[in-house]
Scaffold this motif. Structure first.
Motif, PDB file in Angstrom:
ATOM      1  N   ASP A 230       0.854  -1.184   0.000  1.00 44.60           N
ATOM      2  CA  ASP A 230       0.000   0.000   0.000  1.00 44.60           C
ATOM      3  C   ASP A 230       0.894   1.240   0.000  1.00 44.60           C
ATOM      4  OD1 ASP A 230      -2.624  -1.085   0.024  1.00 44.60           O
ATOM      5  OD2 ASP A 230      -2.421  -1.579   2.146  1.00 44.60           O
ATOM      6  N   LYS A 231       0.550   2.177  -0.842  1.00 45.40           N
ATOM      7  CA  LYS A 231       1.252   3.457  -0.902  1.00 45.40           C
ATOM      8  C   LYS A 231       0.217   4.574  -0.886  1.00 45.40           C
ATOM      9  CE  LYS A 231       5.432   1.742  -1.401  1.00 45.40           C
ATOM     10  NZ  LYS A 231       6.466   1.927  -0.367  1.00 45.40           N
ATOM     11  N   PRO A 232       0.567   5.724  -0.349  1.00 45.80           N
ATOM     12  CA  PRO A 232      -0.413   6.811  -0.298  1.00 45.80           C
ATOM     13  C   PRO A 232      -0.690   7.389  -1.680  1.00 45.80           C
ATOM     14  CG  PRO A 232       1.728   7.582   0.463  1.00 45.80           C
ATOM     15  CD  PRO A 232       1.848   6.100   0.263  1.00 45.80           C
ATOM     16  N   ALA A 233      -1.941   7.755  -1.889  1.00 44.79           N
ATOM     17  CA  ALA A 233      -2.285   8.483  -3.114  1.00 44.79           C
ATOM     18  C   ALA A 233      -1.707   9.888  -3.040  1.00 44.79           C
ATOM     19  CB  ALA A 233      -3.802   8.523  -3.284  1.00 44.79           C
ATOM     20  N   SER A 234      -1.684  10.560  -4.175  1.00 43.66           N
ATOM     21  CA  SER A 234      -1.011  11.866  -4.259  1.00 43.66           C
ATOM     22  C   SER A 234      -1.654  12.914  -3.356  1.00 43.66           C
ATOM     23  CB  SER A 234      -1.020  12.363  -5.704  1.00 43.66           C
ATOM     24  OG  SER A 234      -2.349  12.477  -6.194  1.00 43.66           O
ATOM     25  N   TYR A 235      -2.947  12.735  -3.018  1.00 45.34           N
ATOM     26  CA  TYR A 235      -3.625  13.755  -2.214  1.00 45.34           C
ATOM     27  C   TYR A 235      -3.394  13.568  -0.714  1.00 45.34           C
ATOM     28  CZ  TYR A 235      -7.119  10.045  -3.010  1.00 45.34           C
ATOM     29  OH  TYR A 235      -7.756   8.838  -3.163  1.00 45.34           O
ATOM     30  N   PHE A 236      -2.633  12.557  -0.308  1.00 48.13           N
ATOM     31  CA  PHE A 236      -2.222  12.439   1.091  1.00 48.13           C
ATOM     32  C   PHE A 236      -0.894  13.173   1.258  1.00 48.13           C
ATOM     33  CE2 PHE A 236      -5.283   8.986   0.983  1.00 48.13           C
ATOM     34  CZ  PHE A 236      -5.912   9.128   2.215  1.00 48.13           C
ATOM     35  N   LYS A 237      -0.961  14.362   1.814  1.00 48.33           N
ATOM     36  CA  LYS A 237       0.213  15.220   1.979  1.00 48.33           C
ATOM     37  C   LYS A 237      -0.062  16.204   3.110  1.00 48.33           C
ATOM     38  CE  LYS A 237      -1.587  18.000  -1.832  1.00 48.33           C
ATOM     39  NZ  LYS A 237      -1.352  18.445  -3.234  1.00 48.33           N
ATOM     40  N   GLU A 238       0.964  16.904   3.541  1.00 54.16           N
ATOM     41  CA  GLU A 238       0.776  17.895   4.593  1.00 54.16           C
ATOM     42  C   GLU A 238      -0.190  18.974   4.114  1.00 54.16           C
ATOM     43  OE1 GLU A 238       4.310  18.790   7.251  1.00 54.16           O
ATOM     44  OE2 GLU A 238       5.343  18.059   5.459  1.00 54.16           O
ATOM     45  N   THR A 239      -1.082  19.374   5.008  1.00 54.47           N
ATOM     46  CA  THR A 239      -2.129  20.328   4.651  1.00 54.47           C
ATOM     47  C   THR A 239      -1.659  21.756   4.940  1.00 54.47           C
ATOM     48  OG1 THR A 239      -3.797  18.677   5.265  1.00 54.47           O
ATOM     49  CG2 THR A 239      -4.542  20.954   5.020  1.00 54.47           C
ATOM     50  N   PRO A 240      -1.700  22.663   3.943  1.00 50.53           N
ATOM     51  CA  PRO A 240      -1.330  24.066   4.182  1.00 50.53           C
ATOM     52  C   PRO A 240      -2.205  24.676   5.279  1.00 50.53           C
ATOM     53  CG  PRO A 240      -1.539  23.620   1.828  1.00 50.53           C
ATOM     54  CD  PRO A 240      -2.057  22.411   2.540  1.00 50.53           C
ATOM     55  N   LEU A 241      -1.673  25.664   5.962  1.00 54.98           N
ATOM     56  CA  LEU A 241      -2.335  26.213   7.135  1.00 54.98           C
ATOM     57  C   LEU A 241      -3.707  26.808   6.810  1.00 54.98           C
ATOM     58  CD1 LEU A 241      -1.843  26.452  10.130  1.00 54.98           C
ATOM     59  CD2 LEU A 241      -0.762  28.683   9.748  1.00 54.98           C
ATOM     60  N   ASP A 242      -3.849  27.463   5.653  1.00 59.53           N
ATOM     61  CA  ASP A 242      -5.152  28.053   5.336  1.00 59.53           C
ATOM     62  C   ASP A 242      -6.208  26.973   5.096  1.00 59.53           C
ATOM     63  OD1 ASP A 242      -3.815  27.271   3.011  1.00 59.53           O
ATOM     64  OD2 ASP A 242      -4.849  28.749   1.769  1.00 59.53           O
TER      65      ASP A 242
END
Length: 477
Positions: A230-242
């Motif tokens: 299993d690998k993360p999809a591209s939309y699993f990433k650190e979320t910008p503060l806004d």
């Protein structure tokens, strides 16, 4: 009048089956005859693929990822399963993916439990086979296991009909999950194990989620498999503060722990962030609580009482004077034991800890992971051979994890490198205390774990899939 004697035929309490069994047996034999008669049907399907799971598509991310990867390479995909929860919007927007719903069976309450189970399997078999034979002819049927009973056998029969190749994606073993409820020596468990072993060998290709499972499939089932972690999809990433702020404000409408602790008339605030009314800049709230997150299907292979006991110790640490932050613990997911654990949570009376158990939209879940401070995983593999996908997603968001120990966890969680491994609630409580001491001012292990995840540059799903699965399928036909 004489008292009635014992029932002369003890098996007659299964009377509904007396008419059902001959009908079903005759139908199945007739269908098998038809399928075997068409055994020489030429393979075709123009590169089409049926991705199937006898479960909820909205809660089957790996199968959604398979469908998206296939669509990205120009394949037409029939994504087949239950439509209880909405799949990710990328799946819904893809022109190459067609959702094929399977109606979920409910209300089969005739006779004893064993009869109900057998009846459910028979009805599911007919229902699934009917659905598989109505789609356009596929070149491949890519099936998730578990659940494999009856889907492996049905997919194999459908493959005979279509001339399609069967690919099984082994996430775990169905019989080991069944053993959690019945015990390993229960007759149903032994039958399920025999079934998986027999019909699993009829597949053309096999994928699995760990090297440990790859080895076990060969040693015990004589099935050759390829490991597709299993690998993360591209939309699993650190979320910008806004985006964090927007998400927290959205969740604050429904969940008390996300609401601000104090009202600032010059700023729009949540428990974790504030947006300045004049500049529009977002900052983290001073003295904010730490955000702890876990996700679950609320099943027997995850004991959330371990986390609740650890939180009781954490509360005690604060009362004893430890410089620890207040804690917001978010446990996401749906499942059969959710009401049970919500009942336990309601009995807890914390002053410094708040717990909520939301069900998040598919697009909000990665945003929340990317906004959290620490993840907790309580998944204990029923087979000891699969890995928790939630940890994969957390690592994709550079979120450190505390995970409960089981046999092959080391293939994913590296203790003291990208997270910590614990064995009981006491050890988890001590880890929470160590990681959150003087939070958020001291850059200790929590910060170093996150930095290690940032520099690790692990493969994403699409890259891994292209390397491992695409060669099995060959060029588009």
């Amino acid at each position: 009048m004489a008292a009635p004697g014992p029932w002369p035929w003890p098996g007659l309490w299964l009377w509904p089956g007396l008419w059902l069994w001959p009908a079903v047996t005759g139908a199945v034999l007739g269908l098998l005859f038809l399928l075997l008669w068409r055994r020489r049907r030429r393979a075709g399907g123009a590169g089409r693929v049926c991705v199937a799971v006898l479960g909820d598509l909205g809660r089957s991310p790996r199968m959604q990822y398979h469908a998206l990867a296939l669509a990205r390479h120009g394949r037409e995909v029939a994504l087949l399963g239950y439509l209880q929860n909405r799949p990710h919007r990328d799946v819904l927007r893809s022109e190459n993916i067609q959702l094929v719903p399977v109606a979920e069976l409910r209300g089969l309450r005739v006779g004893p439990k064993l009869f109900q189970y057998v009846l459910k399997v028979l009805v599911q078999s007919v229902q699934l086979l009917y659905t598989l034979l109505r789609i356009e002819q596929p070149s491949y049927i890519l099936l998730q296991n578990p659940p494999g009973l009856p889907s492996i056998a049905v997919a194999w029969v459908a493959g005979l009909f279509w001339g399609s190749k069967l690919i099984i994606d082994w996430h775990n073993y169905g019989y080991t999950i069944m053993s959690l409820s019945h015990g390993r020596n229960h007759p149903l468990v032994l039958i399920a194990k025999w079934y998986e072993k027999l019909f699993g060998r009829l597949s053309d290709y096999n994928l699995c989620v760990t090297d440990a499972m790859k080895k076990d499939l060969w040693v015990n089932f004589k099935i050759r498999a390829v490991t597709l972690y299993d690998k993360p999809a591209s939309y699993f990433k650190e979320t910008p503060l806004d985006l964090q702020h927007n998400l927290f404000m959205k969740l604050a409408k429904d969940y008390e722990p996300f609401k601000p602790r104090a009202v600032n008339p010059s700023a729009e605030g949540s428990a974790f962030t504030e947006r300045d009314g004049k500049s529009g800049n977002v900052v983290k709230t001073r003295g904010r609580p730490a955000l702890l997150i876990s996700s679950t299907s609320w099943t027997e292979d995850e004991d959330f009482s371990v986390l609740l006991r650890a939180l009781e110790d954490y509360e005690r640490f604060i009362k004893e004077g430890a410089k620890l932050p207040a804690l917001v613990c978010v446990i996401t997911g749906k499942g059969p034991l959710k009401d049970y654990y919500n009942g336990l949570i309601q009995k807890l009376h914390f002053k410094h800890i708040q717990i909520c158990t939301p069900w998040l939209e598919a697009e909000d879940y990665p945003l929340l992971l990317g906004s959290a401070d620490l993840g907790v995983c309580l998944h204990q593999s029923s087979s000891g051979l699969d890995l928790p996908m939630k940890v994969v997603d957390m690592f994709g968001c550079c979120l450190p994890v505390c995970a409960i120990h089981f046999e092959c966890l080391h293939e994913l969680v590296k203790h003291n490198e990208n997270g910590l491994i614990f064995r009981d609630s006491k050890e988890l409580a001590e880890q929470l205390k160590m990681l959150f001491l003087e939070f958020p001012h001291v850059e200790g292990k929590l910060h170093s774990f996150r930095e290690n995840l940032r520099v690790s540059r692990q493969l994403r799903w699409d890259e891994s899939w292209d390397q491992i699965v695409l060669p099995l399928l060959g060029n588009k036909e």
